[in-house]
Design a protein around this motif. Structure first.
Motif, PDB file in Angstrom:
ATOM      1  N   ALA A  17       0.554  -1.004   0.151  1.00 46.78           N
ATOM      2  CA  ALA A  17       0.036   0.038   0.216  1.00 46.78           C
ATOM      3  C   ALA A  17       0.902   1.054   0.378  1.00 46.78           C
ATOM      4  O   ALA A  17       1.315   2.236  -0.207  1.00 46.78           O
ATOM      5  N   ALA A  18       1.934   1.441   0.500  1.00 52.87           N
ATOM      6  CA  ALA A  18       2.747   2.635   1.116  1.00 52.87           C
ATOM      7  C   ALA A  18       3.444   3.167  -1.512  1.00 52.87           C
ATOM      8  O   ALA A  18       4.130   3.750  -0.956  1.00 52.87           O
ATOM      9  N   ALA A  19       3.802   1.470  -1.299  1.00 46.62           N
ATOM     10  CA  ALA A  19       5.084   1.728  -2.615  1.00 46.62           C
ATOM     11  C   ALA A  19       3.724   1.953  -3.608  1.00 46.62           C
ATOM     12  O   ALA A  19       4.533   2.636  -4.481  1.00 46.62           O
ATOM     13  N   VAL A  20       2.633   2.514  -3.020  1.00 43.87           N
ATOM     14  CA  VAL A  20       1.288   2.456  -3.975  1.00 43.87           C
ATOM     15  C   VAL A  20       0.901   4.129  -4.389  1.00 43.87           C
ATOM     16  O   VAL A  20      -0.203   5.175  -5.036  1.00 43.87           O
ATOM     17  N   GLY A  21       1.554   4.132  -3.434  1.00 44.06           N
ATOM     18  CA  GLY A  21       1.016   6.072  -2.703  1.00 44.06           C
ATOM     19  C   GLY A  21       0.119   6.096  -2.094  1.00 44.06           C
ATOM     20  O   GLY A  21      -1.098   6.959  -2.004  1.00 44.06           O
ATOM     21  N   VAL A  22      -0.791   4.788  -1.257  1.00 43.47           N
ATOM     22  CA  VAL A  22      -2.006   5.405  -0.353  1.00 43.47           C
ATOM     23  C   VAL A  22      -1.881   6.639   0.065  1.00 43.47           C
ATOM     24  O   VAL A  22      -0.797   6.879   1.181  1.00 43.47           O
ATOM     25  N   THR A  23      -2.645   7.668   0.303  1.00 43.95           N
ATOM     26  CA  THR A  23      -2.560   8.912   1.024  1.00 43.95           C
ATOM     27  C   THR A  23      -3.110   8.980   2.558  1.00 43.95           C
ATOM     28  O   THR A  23      -3.866   9.213   3.065  1.00 43.95           O
ATOM     29  N   THR A  24      -4.319   7.765   2.598  1.00 43.91           N
ATOM     30  CA  THR A  24      -5.336   6.939   3.575  1.00 43.91           C
ATOM     31  C   THR A  24      -4.107   7.053   5.011  1.00 43.91           C
ATOM     32  O   THR A  24      -3.368   7.004   4.485  1.00 43.91           O
ATOM     33  N   SER A  25      -4.691   8.128   5.828  1.00 46.28           N
ATOM     34  CA  SER A  25      -3.601   8.135   7.565  1.00 46.28           C
ATOM     35  C   SER A  25      -4.127   7.075   8.203  1.00 46.28           C
ATOM     36  O   SER A  25      -4.970   7.689   8.455  1.00 46.28           O
ATOM     37  N   PRO A  26      -3.179   6.513   8.679  1.00 42.55           N
ATOM     38  CA  PRO A  26      -3.883   5.355   9.547  1.00 42.55           C
ATOM     39  C   PRO A  26      -3.336   5.675  11.329  1.00 42.55           C
ATOM     40  O   PRO A  26      -3.138   7.534  10.900  1.00 42.55           O
ATOM     41  N   ASP A  27      -4.046   5.172  12.312  1.00 38.96           N
ATOM     42  CA  ASP A  27      -4.301   5.879  13.156  1.00 38.96           C
ATOM     43  C   ASP A  27      -2.567   6.384  13.628  1.00 38.96           C
ATOM     44  O   ASP A  27      -1.567   5.775  13.781  1.00 38.96           O
ATOM     45  N   PRO A  28      -2.193   7.909  13.995  1.00 32.10           N
ATOM     46  CA  PRO A  28      -0.921   8.219  14.535  1.00 32.10           C
ATOM     47  C   PRO A  28      -0.415   7.569  15.854  1.00 32.10           C
ATOM     48  O   PRO A  28       0.696   7.664  16.038  1.00 32.10           O
ATOM     49  N   HIS A  29      -1.231   7.320  16.457  1.00 28.53           N
ATOM     50  CA  HIS A  29      -0.618   6.470  17.619  1.00 28.53           C
ATOM     51  C   HIS A  29      -0.867   4.668  17.350  1.00 28.53           C
ATOM     52  O   HIS A  29      -0.131   3.905  18.458  1.00 28.53           O
ATOM     53  N   PHE A  30      -1.036   4.412  16.077  1.00 25.09           N
ATOM     54  CA  PHE A  30      -0.872   3.264  15.991  1.00 25.09           C
ATOM     55  C   PHE A  30       0.999   2.245  16.432  1.00 25.09           C
ATOM     56  O   PHE A  30       0.828   1.336  17.413  1.00 25.09           O
ATOM     57  N   THR A  31       0.975   3.252  15.677  1.00 27.43           N
ATOM     58  CA  THR A  31       3.411   2.199  15.751  1.00 27.43           C
ATOM     59  C   THR A  31       3.465   2.573  17.153  1.00 27.43           C
ATOM     60  O   THR A  31       4.161   1.858  17.315  1.00 27.43           O
ATOM     61  N   VAL A  32       3.060   3.697  17.464  1.00 25.33           N
ATOM     62  CA  VAL A  32       4.030   3.796  18.614  1.00 25.33           C
ATOM     63  C   VAL A  32       3.171   2.798  19.525  1.00 25.33           C
ATOM     64  O   VAL A  32       3.851   2.253  20.496  1.00 25.33           O
ATOM     65  N   GLU A  33       1.626   2.092  20.168  1.00 33.72           N
ATOM     66  CA  GLU A  33       1.111   1.563  20.768  1.00 33.72           C
ATOM     67  C   GLU A  33       1.929   0.205  20.927  1.00 33.72           C
ATOM     68  O   GLU A  33       2.484  -0.926  21.298  1.00 33.72           O
ATOM     69  N   TYR A  34       2.293   0.264  19.495  1.00 35.38           N
ATOM     70  CA  TYR A  34       2.776  -1.714  19.039  1.00 35.38           C
ATOM     71  C   TYR A  34       4.041  -1.793  19.740  1.00 35.38           C
ATOM     72  O   TYR A  34       5.008  -2.779  19.730  1.00 35.38           O
ATOM     73  N   LEU A  35       5.230  -0.359  19.534  1.00 35.10           N
ATOM     74  CA  LEU A  35       6.669  -0.664  19.762  1.00 35.10           C
ATOM     75  C   LEU A  35       6.805  -0.469  21.140  1.00 35.10           C
ATOM     76  O   LEU A  35       7.754  -1.265  21.427  1.00 35.10           O
ATOM     77  N   VAL A  36       5.766   0.135  21.893  1.00 37.27           N
ATOM     78  CA  VAL A  36       5.668  -0.099  23.405  1.00 37.27           C
ATOM     79  C   VAL A  36       5.133  -1.528  24.097  1.00 37.27           C
ATOM     80  O   VAL A  36       5.727  -1.564  24.474  1.00 37.27           O
ATOM     81  N   ASN A  37       4.140  -2.172  23.540  1.00 39.87           N
ATOM     82  CA  ASN A  37       3.699  -3.166  23.365  1.00 39.87           C
ATOM     83  C   ASN A  37       3.721  -4.513  23.676  1.00 39.87           C
ATOM     84  O   ASN A  37       4.219  -5.395  23.962  1.00 39.87           O
ATOM     85  N   SER A  38       4.474  -3.909  22.443  1.00 37.49           N
ATOM     86  CA  SER A  38       5.177  -5.792  22.074  1.00 37.49           C
ATOM     87  C   SER A  38       6.211  -5.489  21.472  1.00 37.49           C
ATOM     88  O   SER A  38       7.362  -6.375  21.733  1.00 37.49           O
ATOM     89  N   CYS A  39       7.238  -4.693  21.780  1.00 37.13           N
ATOM     90  CA  CYS A  39       8.502  -4.282  21.210  1.00 37.13           C
ATOM     91  C   CYS A  39       9.253  -3.867  23.017  1.00 37.13           C
ATOM     92  O   CYS A  39      10.509  -4.238  23.404  1.00 37.13           O
ATOM     93  N   GLY A  40       8.576  -3.142  23.943  1.00 30.57           N
ATOM     94  CA  GLY A  40       8.935  -2.982  25.282  1.00 30.57           C
ATOM     95  C   GLY A  40       9.904  -1.724  25.219  1.00 30.57           C
ATOM     96  O   GLY A  40      10.201  -1.329  26.244  1.00 30.57           O
ATOM     97  N   PHE A  41       9.486  -0.438  24.279  1.00 33.17           N
ATOM     98  CA  PHE A  41      10.254   1.110  23.925  1.00 33.17           C
ATOM     99  C   PHE A  41       9.238   1.348  24.353  1.00 33.17           C
ATOM    100  O   PHE A  41       8.286   1.194  25.481  1.00 33.17           O
ATOM    101  N   SER A  42      10.443   2.793  25.301  1.00 36.24           N
ATOM    102  CA  SER A  42       9.041   3.119  26.005  1.00 36.24           C
ATOM    103  C   SER A  42       8.574   4.381  25.145  1.00 36.24           C
ATOM    104  O   SER A  42       8.257   3.959  24.031  1.00 36.24           O
ATOM    105  N   PRO A  43       7.640   5.148  25.533  1.00 35.73           N
ATOM    106  CA  PRO A  43       6.947   5.772  25.047  1.00 35.73           C
ATOM    107  C   PRO A  43       7.628   7.114  24.483  1.00 35.73           C
ATOM    108  O   PRO A  43       7.316   7.120  22.470  1.00 35.73           O
ATOM    109  N   SER A  44       8.418   7.642  24.807  1.00 40.13           N
ATOM    110  CA  SER A  44       9.636   8.300  24.047  1.00 40.13           C
ATOM    111  C   SER A  44       9.814   8.047  23.104  1.00 40.13           C
ATOM    112  O   SER A  44      10.710   8.387  21.551  1.00 40.13           O
TER     113      SER A  44
END
Length: 389
Positions: free
Chosen positions: A37-64
């Motif tokens: 989807a990114a390769a063909v230039g899809v313009t719809t925006s995902p939830d801006p907190h989606f990736t941050v939450e994933y990195l916190v919950n699944s990888c254990g990173f701090s929010p910052s």
């Protein structure tokens, strides 16, 4: 290895601009595994907190941390690929801290196709004979391994360094410690540095290779930096023909000028002149890699307890290379006890005793007296030098 052989090895591998290739690949990432989807230039925006939450919950990173590392992952629309990557890395022996280290260096690793990009690399490393823990160590020290094409990049580099160091096992041994040497540019770094050392400095290639087998990082410095190291060794008066010259370069590359000057000043307080310091370095350059606290404890023991003069230590600077706790103190205590019993005359100098191997020391100064002075073995056992004797 002859000069012609060396340069032949380098020329055969000169068409491997590895870092340049990795940097370009970093810009476009793994085109075959980027979200379509990114390769063909899809313009719809995902939830801006989606990736941050994933990195916190699944990888254990701090929010910052998650906010910082989420930027290259803004195109993610699902957790399918990241989940696959994390599950694969855990299955290969990576713990949470190791995963975070790899992802922090290149967040886009979470977007790769595991079967096409990661699995073949791990299998290749296993086929080389590396254990699971070896592979984890190598990748944590050299995450760029994960962006290499196995047969186009990794294998040629491996074979080139095998030719230089003498065996594939030695290359892999160093790769587990640090891979900085492995990714060096042949034409811009390795070839100029080797040519400089052998042709301009006049160092025999056999001697260069001897040092490279234990310290391959020496020729991975930028040519300008290597010349600066040579200039520093020249200032110390280390002859380029001396067998200590390359070892001095190796130590100097790990000691900044500021740290070096601090040691000069520190040893001056113990009574060393600058000429004595330079002389000491020429004889045993490794001591300048020690911390100031370690040097202080060793100098104080030799001066206050053993009774050596500062000039004597400067003249025999190899004394500073011995472990204080494992060799110097136990052997000093043994010799003092033998003297107190009248079993050791002044003929055996302490400097000579320090240079003996553990086996020779036991044979000459401990075992002959174990019946009359059993305390000798106790001294060595307490210090962890002698076990079960």
């Amino acid at each position: 290895m002859a000069a012609a052989t060396l340069r032949s090895v380098l020329r055969r591998n000169s068409l491997l601009p590895l870092f340049e290739t990795c940097r370009l690949r970093d810009l476009f990432f793994f085109s075959s595994s980027v979200d379509p989807a990114a390769a063909v230039g899809v313009t719809t925006s995902p939830d801006p907190h989606f990736t941050v939450e994933y990195l916190v919950n699944s990888c254990g990173f701090s929010p910052s941390e998650a906010a910082k590392f989420s930027k290259p992952l803004a195109h993610l629309r699902s957790t399918e690929k990241p989940d696959a990557v994390l599950n694969f890395m855990r299955s290969q022996g990576f713990d949470g801290a190791g995963i975070r280290k790899v992802i922090s260096l290149k967040p886009n690793y979470l977007c790769v196709n595991v079967e096409k990009n990661f699995a073949p690399k791990f299998q290749f490393l296993r086929d080389l004979g590396l254990s699971e823990s070896d592979i984890v160590d190598a990748i944590l020290k050299n995450p760029a391994i994960l962006c290499l094409k196995v047969h186009r990049s990794f294998v040629p580099k491996l074979e080139m360094w095998k030719s230089l160091l003498g065996s594939r096992e030695l290359v892999l041994k160093h790769l587990k410690k640090t891979g900085r040497f492995f990714f060096s540019n042949v034409e811009k770094t390795l070839h100029p540095n080797l040519k400089f050392l052998t042709d301009e400095c006049g160092i025999p290639e056999e001697r260069v290779f001897l040092v490279l087998r234990s310290q391959p990082q020496l020729i991975t410095n930028k040519p300008k930096s290597l010349r600066a190291l040579v200039a520093r060794a020249d200032e110390l008066g280390v002859p380029r023909q001396s067998r200590m010259f390359l070892w001095t370069l190796n130590i100097l590359q790990r000691v900044s000028k500021e740290s070096f000057e601090a040691k000069v000043e520190f040893m001056r307080r113990f009574g060393w002149s600058e000429s004595e310091f330079s002389s000491a370095v020429r004889k045993a350059p490794s001591f300048i890699g020690m911390s100031l606290d370690t040097l202080r404890r060793k100098m104080e023991f030799f001066i206050i307890v053993v009774g050596c003069t500062p000039s004597f230590i400067a003249d025999k600077s190899y004394l500073l290379l011995f472990s204080l706790q494992k060799r110097v103190i136990p052997r000093f205590r043994v010799t003092e006890m033998l003297k107190s019993k009248g079993l050791l005359t002044g003929q055996a100098k302490f400097t000579y005793i320090l240079q003996l191997s553990d086996t020779k020391f036991l044979e000459k100064f401990v075992l002959p007296h174990k019946e009359n002075v059993p305390e000798l073995l106790d001294i060595l056992r307490v210090e962890g030098v002698c076990k079960g004797k």
